[in-house]
Design an enzyme around this catalytic site. Structure first.
Site, short mmCIF file in Angstrom:
data_model
loop_
_atom_site.label_atom_id
_atom_site.label_comp_id
_atom_site.label_asym_id
_atom_site.label_seq_id
_atom_site.Cartn_x
_atom_site.Cartn_y
_atom_site.Cartn_z
N GLU A 102 0.83 -1.20 0.00
CA GLU A 102 0.00 0.00 0.00
C GLU A 102 0.87 1.26 0.00
O GLU A 102 1.74 1.41 0.87
CB GLU A 102 -0.89 0.04 1.24
CG GLU A 102 -1.80 -1.16 1.43
CD GLU A 102 -2.49 -1.13 2.78
OE1 GLU A 102 -3.68 -1.45 2.83
OE2 GLU A 102 -1.82 -0.78 3.79
N CYS A 103 0.65 2.14 -0.94
CA CYS A 103 1.27 3.46 -0.98
C CYS A 103 2.80 3.37 -0.82
O CYS A 103 3.49 2.97 -1.73
CB CYS A 103 0.64 4.36 0.09
SG CYS A 103 0.87 6.13 -0.22
#
Length: 447
Positions: free
Chosen positions: A338-339
């Protein structure tokens, strides 16, 4: 030490909890905009009551990772996010009911402005009947303060407005002008002066992680005394919370071990996500891509977001860990990124000054930090494994990426949201996923 009266009150609430309704003092701190001092005020008041032996629970509205860490340090109990859309009405009811059965005081910190977002902090406060304290930075105001306070307090008549807190006052004369400006319909709960020596430090994306602030506990204790001197430590009115039965998650990850990156570069982790993984039977173990030389023996990896751009050279120079990540990827085991975790898997990451560092090179793409701009907001992630509720909050852009399999769906805008990438064993996106929104999808992504 908790006094006998407090223990008796908890016991009484525990008895009444069998009726599926319980009351507990609660107050919701909101503001006309971001940057008004909500976290500082909430943390200071939570710390004050915690230092006096009360069991204080704090909730943060919306998708936020950094404010909850500060609030958790202040109150001494886990701080979870609460949001009518991301978490869901039923789960919100259940979480707050459980807190009300155990706590002596429940505090909430809103996100952005009182009416910003859909659902907004005002929506949540109205849904649960929680009184609101409006925090307003008075730095550039005098008599206009009262007019703005009146507008906020009366804009939605159904809200319970406890009053207004004037923050960042310059001195006695400033406080006098603010006090004189207040309409009779709105209470001035307290006035807080400027205290730059104990302010909570900030950087891009929000507050600095509390573990990076050497004197964080001294600052919080000092803030607690400031709140007391400002007249803001009165216990608020009690609010009634009703329970809602929530089904236990299936044991979809029984016997599996999930490796989770967690250090100064990767720290954006919802407590609710960890709880769900464990409820589904997984064992969660942590490792540091910054400092460790090996990945633990695990069945899948979760690389959450954080601040890899502040540590990209150290991440790049950890050759042993780079070999481990590439070996894990080659094994075919699942990786959820994620990210910041996604940026870590790409070819390179460049910071604001233009300094480039080689990353893991197991996912096509190059991350580049921007001085301004970025993306934030709630989105739905339409994955093949199932839809997940999520949010975006970043200040980088990605170049030279693979073709996305899908894009996030924005809640109130038709433009495509964040791209979602998926290979045989990697799922990656700028989106931060809220795992409890679809446990079965998460199980598929990590099993």
């Amino acid at each position: 030490m908790v006094n006998p009266t407090t223990r008796a009150a908890r016991a009484t609430r525990a008895i009444h909890a069998t009726r599926a309704k319980v009351k507990c003092p609660a107050l919701f701190f909101c503001a006309p905009a971001s940057g008004q001092g909500k976290t500082t005020i909430t943390a200071g008041i939570a710390r004050y009551h915690r230092n006096r032996g009360l069991d204080v629970r704090v909730f943060k509205t919306g998708p936020d990772y950094l404010d909850p860490l500060i609030l958790e340090r202040a109150c001494g109990a886990p701080v979870t996010q609460i949001d009518l859309w991301m978490v869901g009405e039923a789960e919100c009811k259940h979480i707050l009911y459980q807190a009300a059965c155990e706590a002596d005081l429940i505090l909430f910190e809103g996100a952005m402005g009182l009416f910003d977002g859909a659902p907004s902090s005002a929506d949540l406060a109205e849904y649960f009947g929680i009184p609101i304290a409006i925090v307003m930075d008075a730095r550039a105001m005098a008599q206009t303060f009262g007019a703005i306070a009146l507008g906020l307090a009366t804009h939605r008549p159904r809200l319970q407005i406890a009053g207004v807190i004037a923050n960042a006052l310059a001195g006695e004369r400033h406080q006098q002008l603010i006090s004189e400006s207040m309409p009779r319909q709105v209470a001035l709960l307290g006035c807080v002066g400027r205290h730059p020596d104990i302010a909570l430090p900030e950087r891009h994306l929000g507050l600095v992680h509390p573990d990076e602030v050497a004197d964080i506990d001294q600052r919080l204790d000092a803030l607690a005394e400031v709140m007391a001197q400002s007249g803001l430590t009165k216990i608020p009115d009690r609010v009634e919370f009703a329970d809602h039965d929530i089904a236990e998650p299936e044991m979809l990850l029984g016997g599996s071990t999930i490796g989770i990156a967690k250090d100064d570069a990767f720290s954006f982790i919802y407590a609710a996500n960890i709880k769900l993984l464990e409820q589904m039977g997984a064992t969660c173990v942590y490792f540091s891509p910054l400092n460790d030389r090996a990945i633990p023996a695990v069945d899948a990896l979760w690389l959450p977001g954080g601040y890899p751009e502040l540590h990209h050279q150290k991440l790049s120079s950890n050759d042993a860990m780079r070999r481990q990540v590439k070996k894990f990827h080659a094994s075919g085991k699942k990786i959820l990124a994620e990210c910041g975790g996604m940026l870590y898997l790409m070819n390179s990451l460049t910071d604001v000054p233009g300094e480039r560092a080689e990353m893991m090179a197991v996912l096509p793409g190059d991350g580049v930090m921007r001085e301004r701009g970025g993306c934030q907001g709630m989105q739905i992630a339409p994955l093949p494994q199932g839809e997940l509720r999520a949010h975006a909050h970043h200040r980088t852009r990605c170049e030279n990426t693979m073709q996305p399999i899908a894009f996030g769906k924005r809640l109130r805008h038709s433009a495509p949201g964040e791209p979602i990438y998926q290979t045989d064993n990697i799922t990656a996106s700028y989106l931060h996923f809220y795992f409890p929104s679809n446990p079965k999808a998460i199980a598929k992504l990590l099993s």
